[in-house]
Enzyme design. Structure first.
Site, mmCIF file in Angstrom:
data_model
loop_
_atom_site.group_PDB
_atom_site.id
_atom_site.type_symbol
_atom_site.label_atom_id
_atom_site.label_comp_id
_atom_site.label_asym_id
_atom_site.label_seq_id
_atom_site.Cartn_x
_atom_site.Cartn_y
_atom_site.Cartn_z
ATOM 1 N N LEU A 7 66.959 43.908 53.276
ATOM 2 C CA LEU A 7 66.646 43.383 51.948
ATOM 3 C C LEU A 7 67.805 43.696 50.992
ATOM 4 O O LEU A 7 68.211 44.850 50.861
ATOM 5 C CB LEU A 7 65.347 43.986 51.405
ATOM 6 C CG LEU A 7 64.101 43.817 52.278
ATOM 7 C CD1 LEU A 7 62.844 44.097 51.455
ATOM 8 C CD2 LEU A 7 64.018 42.437 52.900
ATOM 9 N N ALA A 8 68.294 42.648 50.369
ATOM 10 C CA ALA A 8 69.454 42.810 49.487
ATOM 11 C C ALA A 8 69.418 41.777 48.379
ATOM 12 O O ALA A 8 70.446 41.251 47.959
ATOM 13 C CB ALA A 8 70.743 42.667 50.304
ATOM 14 N N GLY A 10 67.727 42.268 45.356
ATOM 15 C CA GLY A 10 67.506 42.843 44.027
ATOM 16 C C GLY A 10 68.742 42.776 43.149
ATOM 17 O O GLY A 10 69.863 42.642 43.633
ATOM 18 N N ARG A 14 70.711 48.446 36.903
ATOM 19 C CA ARG A 14 71.127 49.762 36.389
ATOM 20 C C ARG A 14 72.543 50.159 36.809
ATOM 21 O O ARG A 14 73.088 51.141 36.309
ATOM 22 C CB ARG A 14 70.113 50.835 36.819
ATOM 23 C CG ARG A 14 68.895 50.866 35.908
ATOM 24 C CD ARG A 14 67.863 51.863 36.384
ATOM 25 N NE ARG A 14 67.134 51.360 37.547
ATOM 26 C CZ ARG A 14 66.404 52.122 38.360
ATOM 27 N NH1 ARG A 14 66.316 53.427 38.149
ATOM 28 N NH2 ARG A 14 65.761 51.591 39.381
ATOM 29 N N TYR A 100 67.321 48.291 54.069
ATOM 30 C CA TYR A 100 67.617 47.939 52.679
ATOM 31 C C TYR A 100 69.115 48.064 52.430
ATOM 32 O O TYR A 100 69.724 49.085 52.796
ATOM 33 C CB TYR A 100 66.835 48.885 51.737
ATOM 34 C CG TYR A 100 65.351 48.764 51.981
ATOM 35 C CD1 TYR A 100 64.582 47.879 51.243
ATOM 36 C CD2 TYR A 100 64.741 49.474 53.019
ATOM 37 C CE1 TYR A 100 63.226 47.718 51.504
ATOM 38 C CE2 TYR A 100 63.388 49.316 53.298
ATOM 39 C CZ TYR A 100 62.636 48.436 52.538
ATOM 40 O OH TYR A 100 61.305 48.260 52.811
ATOM 41 N N GLY A 101 69.673 47.047 51.794
ATOM 42 C CA GLY A 101 71.111 47.066 51.513
ATOM 43 C C GLY A 101 71.525 48.177 50.571
ATOM 44 O O GLY A 101 72.693 48.559 50.532
ATOM 45 N N GLU A 152 50.930 52.002 46.536
ATOM 46 C CA GLU A 152 52.030 52.097 45.568
ATOM 47 C C GLU A 152 51.622 52.980 44.391
ATOM 48 O O GLU A 152 50.441 53.016 44.015
ATOM 49 C CB GLU A 152 52.409 50.692 45.075
ATOM 50 C CG GLU A 152 53.076 49.840 46.135
ATOM 51 C CD GLU A 152 54.329 50.499 46.697
ATOM 52 O OE1 GLU A 152 55.288 50.728 45.945
ATOM 53 O OE2 GLU A 152 54.337 50.816 47.906
ATOM 54 N N ASN A 225 70.337 53.228 42.874
ATOM 55 C CA ASN A 225 69.966 52.339 41.776
ATOM 56 C C ASN A 225 70.943 52.425 40.620
ATOM 57 O O ASN A 225 70.949 51.572 39.747
ATOM 58 C CB ASN A 225 68.565 52.687 41.266
ATOM 59 C CG ASN A 225 67.507 52.408 42.317
ATOM 60 O OD1 ASN A 225 67.469 51.315 42.875
ATOM 61 N ND2 ASN A 225 66.697 53.390 42.627
HETATM 62 C C1 UD1 Z 1 59.431 50.271 47.646
HETATM 63 C C2 UD1 Z 1 58.126 50.479 48.408
HETATM 64 C C3 UD1 Z 1 57.642 51.898 48.179
HETATM 65 C C4 UD1 Z 1 58.678 52.886 48.605
HETATM 66 C C5 UD1 Z 1 60.000 52.602 47.889
HETATM 67 C C6 UD1 Z 1 61.104 53.450 48.464
HETATM 68 C C7 UD1 Z 1 57.038 48.304 48.420
HETATM 69 C C8 UD1 Z 1 55.961 47.470 47.841
HETATM 70 N N1 UD1 Z 1 57.162 49.528 47.930
HETATM 71 O O1 UD1 Z 1 59.109 50.395 46.276
HETATM 72 O O2 UD1 Z 1 56.452 52.120 48.928
HETATM 73 O O3 UD1 Z 1 58.267 54.207 48.345
HETATM 74 O O4 UD1 Z 1 60.385 51.233 48.067
HETATM 75 O O5 UD1 Z 1 62.251 53.295 47.684
HETATM 76 O O6 UD1 Z 1 57.712 47.871 49.343
HETATM 77 N N2 UD1 Z 1 63.783 43.742 47.160
HETATM 78 C C9 UD1 Z 1 64.110 42.432 47.439
HETATM 79 N N3 UD1 Z 1 63.283 41.448 46.970
HETATM 80 C C10 UD1 Z 1 62.160 41.709 46.259
HETATM 81 C C11 UD1 Z 1 61.854 43.053 45.964
HETATM 82 C C12 UD1 Z 1 62.671 44.049 46.447
HETATM 83 O O7 UD1 Z 1 65.098 42.151 48.085
HETATM 84 O O8 UD1 Z 1 61.492 40.764 45.876
HETATM 85 C C13 UD1 Z 1 64.654 44.805 47.652
HETATM 86 C C14 UD1 Z 1 65.301 45.548 46.505
HETATM 87 O O9 UD1 Z 1 66.576 44.982 46.233
HETATM 88 C C15 UD1 Z 1 65.446 46.943 47.058
HETATM 89 C C16 UD1 Z 1 64.251 47.080 47.995
HETATM 90 O O10 UD1 Z 1 63.856 45.766 48.303
HETATM 91 O O11 UD1 Z 1 66.595 47.074 47.838
HETATM 92 C C17 UD1 Z 1 63.119 47.881 47.427
HETATM 93 O O12 UD1 Z 1 62.675 47.255 46.282
HETATM 94 P P1 UD1 Z 1 62.159 48.074 45.033
HETATM 95 O O13 UD1 Z 1 61.733 47.157 43.990
HETATM 96 O O14 UD1 Z 1 63.155 49.119 44.692
HETATM 97 O O15 UD1 Z 1 60.880 48.763 45.692
HETATM 98 P P2 UD1 Z 1 60.031 49.908 45.048
HETATM 99 O O16 UD1 Z 1 59.162 49.358 44.022
HETATM 100 O O17 UD1 Z 1 60.914 51.033 44.675
HETATM 101 CA CA CA Z 2 63.094 51.413 44.453
#
Ligand code: UD1
Ligand code: CA
Length: 456
Positions: A7-8, A10, A14, A100-101, A152, A225
């Site tokens: 996943l990359a 986002g 920040r 995750y990227g 969550e 982040n």
């Molecule tokens: C997510 C987890 C959480 C975990 C945490 C660890 C979910 C619902 N929650 O939460 O349980 O403890 O990571 O850090 O998975 N991303 C995308 N597309 C999206 C959303 C996210 O590519 O639509 C990517 C973001 O760029 C990031 C990663 O996924 O690299 C995690 O996304 P983020 O929004 O940070 O997840 P958290 O809410 O922190």
């Molecule tokens: Ca996160």
């Protein structure tokens, strides 16, 4: 069959950067590159990078690689939604690993262990325990300590909030099941997102056990982040790279002040009894032979330095090939294409570019050598300049074995100085100097009778 989804998508707002977050480096390599390399080490058959923000830039950097496919997530609707974007590209069976990227330092050993779990028909989930778990998804277990679900933070009850075991986000799932479960996700939750974490409850509901695993190092699961978190991981990774050099027998005078940035290369290769003093940066592929000594404050990039050579303080070396027993610096600059044959010396405030300095030859003080070939045992006096450039073209200077170039001479290329020839100090050489001749090309000294004016 191992599919890896990275996943990359986002934004990484920040980071406050024009560069997509996953392209920011750790040890000179983009974070996404670290993740891809770890995935390759576990023999991933295909990697699916889900891109969104900065998709063009990410694709431009990684698009050429044949084992990588991109999936576009135009709108970020949650981690589950992100994986869904790649679902059609996944195999029907085997294991899918979710990475995750922006979690760059996950180790392949950890991933291997997670994949093992799926090979027993279970879901493998990477978790860590945190003193302060706020913000993270909590691992909810039943009375028998079996994983039931991930909740969550924003959806958690009072009692769930006290759980210190959290989801790292990294998991391995039987691919066949992922095809079943992802379409069943809903966004009926506090954030209105499709949570990937909901596949855990779906798995348990389907009678498929979720087995957790903890990484050897918590840092493997740290996400980046902001710049401070990037710097923290950079330090942790540097400590490991430096530790590895010390294990190989290198004396590192201050492990906190050596930086190793292999980027996409194999990094640093060392012989025995190498010594590296404080504030040294080694970039790209660097080979340091037996007994090489690097003094303080040197930057060395893509260079090979053979046994017994010494690089004195404040030298800068890039794309150079230094043979055995050479002596460099202090304050030397070796630019791309500099070759020092055995026992050559390049001293203070000398610059060498695309030139060969022959065996035992000395270029000791305040000199520029560019596009030159210098034979063996030559001595290039202080302040010598090869005038290699006419503003448009570059020309070559050839200096034979045992030649002696007097101080402050200009050698106007193309020009040759034969073996054993001598150039008088202060000469501007524009024509060939034959072997063993003395060339003097400067105004003659005249001594006149003269009365210096005196003040009235
Ligand atoms: C997510 C987890 C959480 C975990 C945490 C660890 C979910 C619902 N929650 O939460 O349980 O403890 O990571 O850090 O998975 N991303 C995308 N597309 C999206 C959303 C996210 O590519 O639509 C990517 C973001 O760029 C990031 C990663 O996924 O690299 C995690 O996304 P983020 O929004 O940070 O997840 P958290 O809410 O922190
Ligand atoms: Ca996160």
């Amino acid at each position: 069959m191992i599919d890896v989804v990275i996943l990359a998508a986002g934004q990484g707002s920040r980071m406050k950067s024009d560069l997509p977050k996953v392209l920011h480096p750790i040890a000179g390599k983009p974070m996404l590159g670290h993740v891809i390399d770890s995935a390759r080490k576990v023999s991933a058959n295909a990697m699916h990078v889900v891109v969104g923000h900065g998709a063009q830039q990410v694709k431009a950097q990684f698009g050429e690689e044949s084992d990588i496919q991109f999936a576009l997530q135009a709108e970020q609707k949650g981690t589950g939604h992100a994986v869904m974007m790649a679902l059609d590209n996944l195999a029907q069976s085997g294991t899918t690993l979710i990475l995750y990227g922006d979690v760059p330092l996950i180790q392949s050993d950890t991933l291997d262990a997670l994949i093992q779990i799926t090979q027993q028909g279970k879901v493998g989930l990477l978790t860590v325990n945190m003193d302060d778990p706020s913000g993270y998804g909590r691992i909810v277990r039943d009375a028998n300590h079996k994983v039931k679900a991930i909740v969550e933070h924003k959806d958690a009850s009072e009692s769930e909030l006290t759980i210190q075991e959290v989801n790292t986000g990294i998991l391995a799932v039987p691919t066949e099941k992922l095809h079943d479960w992802l379409p069943k996700l809903s966004n009926d939750n506090a954030q209105g997102e499709y949570y990937l974490t909901d596949v855990i409850a779906l798995s348990v509901g389907a009678g498929i056990e979720v087995e957790t695993l903890q990484p050897e190092f918590a840092e493997e699961t740290f996400g980046v982040n902001n710049r401070a978190q990037q710097a923290e991981l950079e330090r942790w990774y540097q400590a490991r790279l430096v530790q590895d050099l010390m294990t190989q027998g290198v004396t590192v005078l201050d492990p906190a002040r050596l930086d190793i940035r292999p980027g996409n290369t194999l990094g640093v290769k060392v012989g025995r009894d190498v010594v590296i003093d404080a504030n040294v940066i080694l970039e790209g592929q660097v080979v340091l032979g037996d007994g090489v000594h690097i003094e303080a404050n040197c930057v060395i990039k893509n260079a090979s330095i053979a046994a017994g050579s010494k690089v004195k303080a404040f030298s800068h070396i890039e794309d150079a090939d230094i043979k055995q027993g050479c002596d460099i610096g202090p304050y030397a600059r070796l630019r791309p294409g500099a070759v020092l044959e055995n026992g050559a010396k390049v001293g203070n405030f000398c610059e060498v570019k695309k030139s060969i300095i022959g065996e035992g030859s000395k270029v000791n003080h305040l000199t520029y050598i560019g596009d030159a070939v210098i034979g063996k045992g030559a001595n290039i006096g202080a302040g010598t300049i090869t005038c290699n450039y006419d503003g448009v073209n570059k020309f070559k200077t050839e200096i034979g074995d045992g030649a002696f170039i007097g101080s402050n001479s200009s050698l106007v290329a193309p020009v040759k100085v034969g073996a054993g020839a001598t150039v008088g100090a202060g000469s501007t050489i524009t024509k060939e100097v034959e072997a063993d001749k003395l060339a003097v090309a400067r105004g003659k000294q005249v001594n006149l009778n003269w009365q210096r004016p005196t003040k009235g």
